[in-house]
Design a protein around this motif. Structure first.
Motif, PDB file in Angstrom:
ATOM      1  N   UNK A 182      44.371  17.216  50.680  1.00  0.00           N
ATOM      2  CA  UNK A 182      44.421  18.322  49.741  1.00  0.00           C
ATOM      3  C   UNK A 182      44.224  17.790  48.339  1.00  0.00           C
ATOM      4  N   UNK A 183      45.193  18.014  47.458  1.00  0.00           N
ATOM      5  CA  UNK A 183      45.151  17.473  46.094  1.00  0.00           C
ATOM      6  C   UNK A 183      46.068  16.273  45.913  1.00  0.00           C
ATOM      7  N   UNK A 184      46.683  15.802  46.993  1.00  0.00           N
ATOM      8  CA  UNK A 184      47.634  14.689  46.911  1.00  0.00           C
ATOM      9  C   UNK A 184      46.934  13.363  47.226  1.00  0.00           C
ATOM     10  N   UNK A 185      47.147  12.387  46.373  1.00  0.00           N
ATOM     11  CA  UNK A 185      46.568  11.064  46.580  1.00  0.00           C
ATOM     12  C   UNK A 185      47.319  10.330  47.684  1.00  0.00           C
ATOM     13  N   UNK A 186      46.569   9.852  48.689  1.00  0.00           N
ATOM     14  CA  UNK A 186      47.164   9.100  49.793  1.00  0.00           C
ATOM     15  C   UNK A 186      47.072   7.593  49.565  1.00  0.00           C
ATOM     16  N   UNK A 187      45.881   7.125  49.202  1.00  0.00           N
ATOM     17  CA  UNK A 187      45.677   5.689  48.978  1.00  0.00           C
ATOM     18  C   UNK A 187      44.441   5.506  48.116  1.00  0.00           C
ATOM     19  N   UNK A 188      44.344   4.344  47.475  1.00  0.00           N
ATOM     20  CA  UNK A 188      43.188   4.065  46.618  1.00  0.00           C
ATOM     21  C   UNK A 188      43.018   2.567  46.456  1.00  0.00           C
ATOM     22  N   UNK A 189      41.799   2.197  46.079  1.00  0.00           N
ATOM     23  CA  UNK A 189      41.480   0.803  45.812  1.00  0.00           C
ATOM     24  C   UNK A 189      40.495   0.762  44.653  1.00  0.00           C
ATOM     25  N   UNK A 211      43.190  19.390  55.092  1.00  0.00           N
ATOM     26  CA  UNK A 211      41.894  18.984  54.534  1.00  0.00           C
ATOM     27  C   UNK A 211      42.016  17.605  53.892  1.00  0.00           C
ATOM     28  N   UNK A 212      41.060  16.736  54.222  1.00  0.00           N
ATOM     29  CA  UNK A 212      41.026  15.379  53.676  1.00  0.00           C
ATOM     30  C   UNK A 212      39.686  15.167  52.967  1.00  0.00           C
ATOM     31  N   UNK A 225      33.324  13.275  49.301  1.00  0.00           N
ATOM     32  CA  UNK A 225      32.905  13.624  50.663  1.00  0.00           C
ATOM     33  C   UNK A 225      34.116  14.181  51.398  1.00  0.00           C
ATOM     34  N   UNK A 226      33.950  15.377  51.980  1.00  0.00           N
ATOM     35  CA  UNK A 226      35.039  16.020  52.708  1.00  0.00           C
ATOM     36  C   UNK A 226      34.977  15.643  54.188  1.00  0.00           C
ATOM     37  N   UNK A 227      36.145  15.466  54.775  1.00  0.00           N
ATOM     38  CA  UNK A 227      36.244  15.054  56.177  1.00  0.00           C
ATOM     39  C   UNK A 227      36.168  16.256  57.102  1.00  0.00           C
ATOM     40  N   UNK A 228      35.317  16.146  58.145  1.00  0.00           N
ATOM     41  CA  UNK A 228      35.251  17.142  59.215  1.00  0.00           C
ATOM     42  C   UNK A 228      35.874  16.513  60.459  1.00  0.00           C
ATOM     43  N   UNK A 229      37.146  16.803  60.686  1.00  0.00           N
ATOM     44  CA  UNK A 229      37.884  16.157  61.778  1.00  0.00           C
ATOM     45  C   UNK A 229      37.273  16.495  63.129  1.00  0.00           C
ATOM     46  N   UNK A 230      36.784  17.728  63.299  1.00  0.00           N
ATOM     47  CA  UNK A 230      36.261  18.147  64.603  1.00  0.00           C
ATOM     48  C   UNK A 230      35.029  17.358  65.018  1.00  0.00           C
TER      49      UNK A 230
END
Length: 313
Positions: A182-189, A211-212, A225-230
């Motif tokens: 969503x709008x939350x940062x999970x990880x970064x480099x 949504x990722x 780039x948005x993730x399409x899990x399916x």
């Protein structure tokens, strides 16, 4: 007398504290560096922080760690000057001064204008670090791929499974690559080198509805780039069953085709044999004839002799 001495001591202490605060502000200003980023070909204004130039102000702009003087405003002498012929004329026709605030304006910037800029005046001292990004060096779009070899269950006793993903970019520099939920940062480099490849892993549940997105950015722009899990995530059992089902279906189709071929061939052979037999056999209409009765003819001899018959008792 005692009251006057106490009052004097208080004034001295207050004056000492004010001086310390002033010195702390000056040294803090010396150490502080303001970062500024700009794209090649654009213009940038290095803000002096002044609202107006005072009558006795002397404003000096210097470039690089060698403190090369590139611009000057003297309010006392009512004069301004830009020294764009220094440093191999890299600043030729690119420097301007705001006569009200003393800010420095640099136009049509190239990569050779990146570096340290120092402002020094009677009341202000500031440092700027200017970063210039090449106009032709665009940010690539992040590529998200699944790592099927890492398909694993979240725990040995749980049927819930995770999907391993990797977001990657190539030939980048001075960028940050990040995963967002969503709008939350999970990880970064982040990387400051030039022409380097980056990759950032992420593990999600294959049935997850969140949504990722993977984002690459520098201080000027970003790409997402948005993730399409399916499309990228499947269960391990499904991934193993699909090849087996496909092989079974293929074998069944082959056997069915062979069976149909044999039946058709047998039927065709039977039809050919029947046609051959019909060609060899000739049918004739039967004819019946009536047979005449024959009367036996007994010839009488001209001389007949009769002999006596003896009877025995």
């Amino acid at each position: 007398m005692i009251i006057q001495t106490s009052t004097t001591m208080v004034h001295v202490v207050l004056l000492f504290c004010i001086c310390l605060c002033k010195l702390a502000g000056v040294f803090a200003g010396l150490d502080a560096v303001e970062s500024v980023s700009v794209t090649e070909g654009d213009s940038v204004t290095l803000d002096s922080g002044l609202n107006d130039i005072m009558d006795e102000d002397l404003i000096l702009w210097r470039f690089g760690y060698n403190k090369t003087l590139i611009a000057e405003i003297s309010a006392l002498e009512d004069s301004t000057a830009v020294f764009d012929d220094v440093l191999d004329e890299r600043f030729r026709d690119r420097l301007k001064l705001d006569l009200q605030t003393g800010s420095l304006i640099i136009t049509n910037i190239t990569e050779e204008h990146a570096g340290l800029y120092t402002l020094q005046s009677n009341t202000v001292r500031k440092n700027f670090t200017l970063t210039v990004y090449a106009f032709s060096a665009h940010l690539p779009v992040p590529v998200i791929s699944s790592n099927t070899s890492q398909c694993s269950s979240s725990s040995s006793s749980s049927s819930q499974q995770n999907c391993s993903l990797v977001c990657s970019v190539v030939n980048v520099g001075h960028v940050t690559l990040s995963w967002y939920k969503g709008n939350s940062l999970l990880s970064s480099i982040s990387v400051s080198d030039l022409s380097i490849s980056l990759s950032l892993p992420l593990e999600v549940e294959y049935q997850e509805k969140n949504s990722y997105s993977c984002v690459i950015n520098n201080p000027i722009k970003n790409q997402t780039t948005h993730l399409d899990i399916s499309k990228l995530c499947h269960t391990c059992s499904v991934s193993k069953l699909v090849p087996i089902s496909a092989a079974a279906a293929g074998s069944l189709l082959i056997l069915t085709a062979i069976l149909i071929f044999c039946i058709c061939r047998k039927c065709r052979k039977t039809d050919q044999e029947a046609e051959i037999n019909e060609d060899e056999v000739t049918y004739i209409e039967p004819t019946f004839y009536k047979r005449q009765a024959r009367t036996p003819v007994v010839k009488e001899d001209d001389h007949v002799e009769y002999a006596p018959i003896n009877k025995s008792r």
